[in-house]
Design a protein around this motif. Structure first.
Motif, short mmCIF file in Angstrom:
data_model
loop_
_atom_site.label_atom_id
_atom_site.label_comp_id
_atom_site.label_asym_id
_atom_site.label_seq_id
_atom_site.Cartn_x
_atom_site.Cartn_y
_atom_site.Cartn_z
N GLU A 211 0.84 -1.20 0.00
CA GLU A 211 0.00 0.00 0.00
C GLU A 211 0.87 1.26 0.00
O GLU A 211 0.62 2.21 -0.75
CB GLU A 211 -0.90 -0.02 1.23
CG GLU A 211 -1.75 1.22 1.42
CD GLU A 211 -2.47 1.21 2.76
OE1 GLU A 211 -2.75 2.31 3.28
OE2 GLU A 211 -2.75 0.12 3.29
N PHE A 214 2.72 1.74 -3.56
CA PHE A 214 1.91 2.26 -4.67
C PHE A 214 1.43 3.68 -4.40
O PHE A 214 1.18 4.44 -5.34
CB PHE A 214 0.75 1.30 -4.95
CG PHE A 214 1.23 -0.01 -5.54
CD1 PHE A 214 1.87 -0.04 -6.76
CD2 PHE A 214 1.07 -1.19 -4.84
CE1 PHE A 214 2.35 -1.24 -7.29
CE2 PHE A 214 1.54 -2.39 -5.35
CZ PHE A 214 2.18 -2.41 -6.59
N LYS A 215 1.34 4.07 -3.15
CA LYS A 215 1.06 5.46 -2.83
C LYS A 215 2.24 6.33 -3.26
O LYS A 215 2.06 7.44 -3.79
CB LYS A 215 0.77 5.61 -1.34
CG LYS A 215 0.33 7.01 -0.93
CD LYS A 215 0.04 7.10 0.56
CE LYS A 215 -1.26 6.39 0.90
NZ LYS A 215 -1.67 6.63 2.31
N LEU A 217 4.39 5.58 -5.68
CA LEU A 217 4.41 5.61 -7.14
C LEU A 217 3.36 6.56 -7.72
O LEU A 217 3.55 7.13 -8.78
CB LEU A 217 4.20 4.20 -7.70
CG LEU A 217 5.43 3.29 -7.69
CD1 LEU A 217 5.07 1.89 -8.13
CD2 LEU A 217 6.54 3.86 -8.58
N GLY A 230 7.56 -1.91 -6.37
CA GLY A 230 6.23 -2.15 -6.94
C GLY A 230 6.19 -3.41 -7.77
O GLY A 230 5.23 -4.19 -7.71
N LYS A 234 3.89 -6.70 -7.09
CA LYS A 234 3.03 -7.29 -8.12
C LYS A 234 3.35 -8.77 -8.32
O LYS A 234 2.45 -9.62 -8.40
CB LYS A 234 3.21 -6.54 -9.44
CG LYS A 234 2.68 -5.12 -9.45
CD LYS A 234 1.18 -5.08 -9.65
CE LYS A 234 0.68 -3.68 -9.87
NZ LYS A 234 -0.80 -3.62 -10.00
#
Length: 399
Positions: A211, A214-215, A217, A230, A234
């Motif tokens: 979490e 990705f915040k 990114l 990231g 994934k």
């Protein structure tokens, strides 16, 4: 020759006095804050140099983080010097008279002892670099200071990176959490916090670490650390396509032919080489049977409570374990079966490789990352289709 020596010595003494004596003789007060600011400015300049070297590929991400942590530990020690010098009026002038006497006397003794050309070839002893105990002491001092300055965001960042350098990941995560509390959604803070949380959880990014990544990114889509983490998140979630998309973007940002670019290319090749339909079923995982024991001469160096990691690793590319088992020294000798059910990531499994490296390591700290003082045994190459039991004797110490 003697005349030349004394001429040179006299010039050097005069130059030394011109540099050293005026500040000592002139009455002034040197504030501790001034010295701190100079130390901070020097550290910032060095950090900028390290960042340039990272961007050009002269340093890997691991080397950059290590050197940055060392820089921050050194800076924290500089800023924690007790009793900064405060000279006013005639304080410090006693040094003038001491220097007037000592410099010529020192020159005399040096000439008497080293007054020959052969002495110029004698190498001088380099100052010893700080050892692990020194670094731990400095970090402990910084941690104590932060208890009295809980709103110092940069101090928390420095402490988190220092703990990370010492591989104390839970403590690093706590420090980065404090920095995040104060600084909010900044990409580097988010990524540092996510990485420490993942390392404290055996390298797993699922949940809060992903979490945070990705915040970050979303704030900085081209952040290289964010793209790397990231992609790992994934892949861990089974989204191979999403992982490769992020890593291809990262690959394009890395210097062509650099070690970092080659590593990411190897990782993508390993993941893309297997189609989903080719993946082995999980119902009856086949693996490698490994028997582990400890050499008798090393037994006095460890205790029964110390951690034993037994794992398989790819021969090239990322060093993340393909399968790993965690035990204690008290369990030795033992036999384990390394298989796909022990993978840390769905797309980085034992069955995806033809040959692997087998390692058994005793960690006194309990950290999954290898460090000096650990005891280790290794089989450099094992074929996956070889069904014979592999025997590892832990018989050497990591230097």
């Amino acid at each position: 020759m003697t005349t030349i020596f004394w001429m040179l010595a006299g010039l050097l003494i005069l130059a030394a006095f011109m540099i050293v004596l005026p500040p000592l003789w002139r009455p002034r007060e040197i504030a501790a804050a001034d010295q701190d600011q100079r130390n901070i400015a020097i550290a910032r300049q060095r950090l900028s140099e390290l960042q340039d070297q990272l961007q050009t590929g002269a340093l890997t991400r691991t080397q950059f983080e290590e050197q940055r942590a060392e820089l921050e530990v050194a800076l924290s020690d500089d800023l924690d010097i007790p009793g900064q010098v405060k000279a006013s009026g005639t304080k410090g002038r006693w040094m003038v008279f001491m220097l007037v006497l000592l410099v010529p006397l020192t020159a005399l003794s040096l000439y008497a002892g080293l007054g020959n050309y052969a002495s110029l070839d004698r190498p001088s002893d380099a100052s010893a670099a700080p050892g692990p105990e020194d670094i731990s002491r400095m970090v402990a001092g910084l941690a104590a200071r932060m208890k009295n300055n809980p709103n110092d965001a940069q101090g928390w960042l420095m402490l988190g990176r220092s703990y990370k350098y010492l591989q104390q990941y839970p403590e690093a995560a706590d420090a980065f959490a404090q920095a995040y509390r104060l600084l909010g959604d900044q990409a580097e803070v988010l990524l540092s916090y996510a990485d420490a949380l993942a390392m404290a959880n055996d390298g797993r990014l699922s949940g809060k670490p992903a979490e945070l990544v990705f915040k970050a990114l979303a704030l900085e889509p081209n952040n290289m650390t964010g793209l790397w983490l990231g992609g790992m998140a994934k892949a861990e979630a089974g989204d191979v396509t999403g992982a490769v998309q992020l890593w291809r973007k990262l690959e394009a940002s890395l210097p062509p032919g650099s070690e970092a670019q080659q590593e990411i290319q190897t990782l993508m090749a390993n993941i893309e080489s297997r189609k989903p339909e080719e993946q082995p079923t999980e119902t009856a995982p086949q693996g490698i049977e490994v028997e582990v024991s400890l050499a008798p001469e090393l037994q006095p160096k460890i205790g029964p409570e110390h951690t034993v990691f037994i794992y398989a690793q790819a021969l090239s590319g990322p060093k993340m374990p393909l399968a790993i088992v965690r035990k204690q020294v008290s369990d030795l000798p033992l036999t384990v079966n390394l298989n796909d059910s022990m993978a840390m990531m769905p797309e980085m499994k034992l069955s995806r490789f033809d040959e692997v490296k087998l390692i058994a390591r005793i960690s006194k700290s309990g950290n999954a990352t290898q460090q000096p003082g650990d005891l280790i045994g290794v089989i450099e190459s094992v074929a996956l289709d070889d069904r014979n039991r592999k025997i590892i004797v832990i018989n050497s110490e990591v230097k």
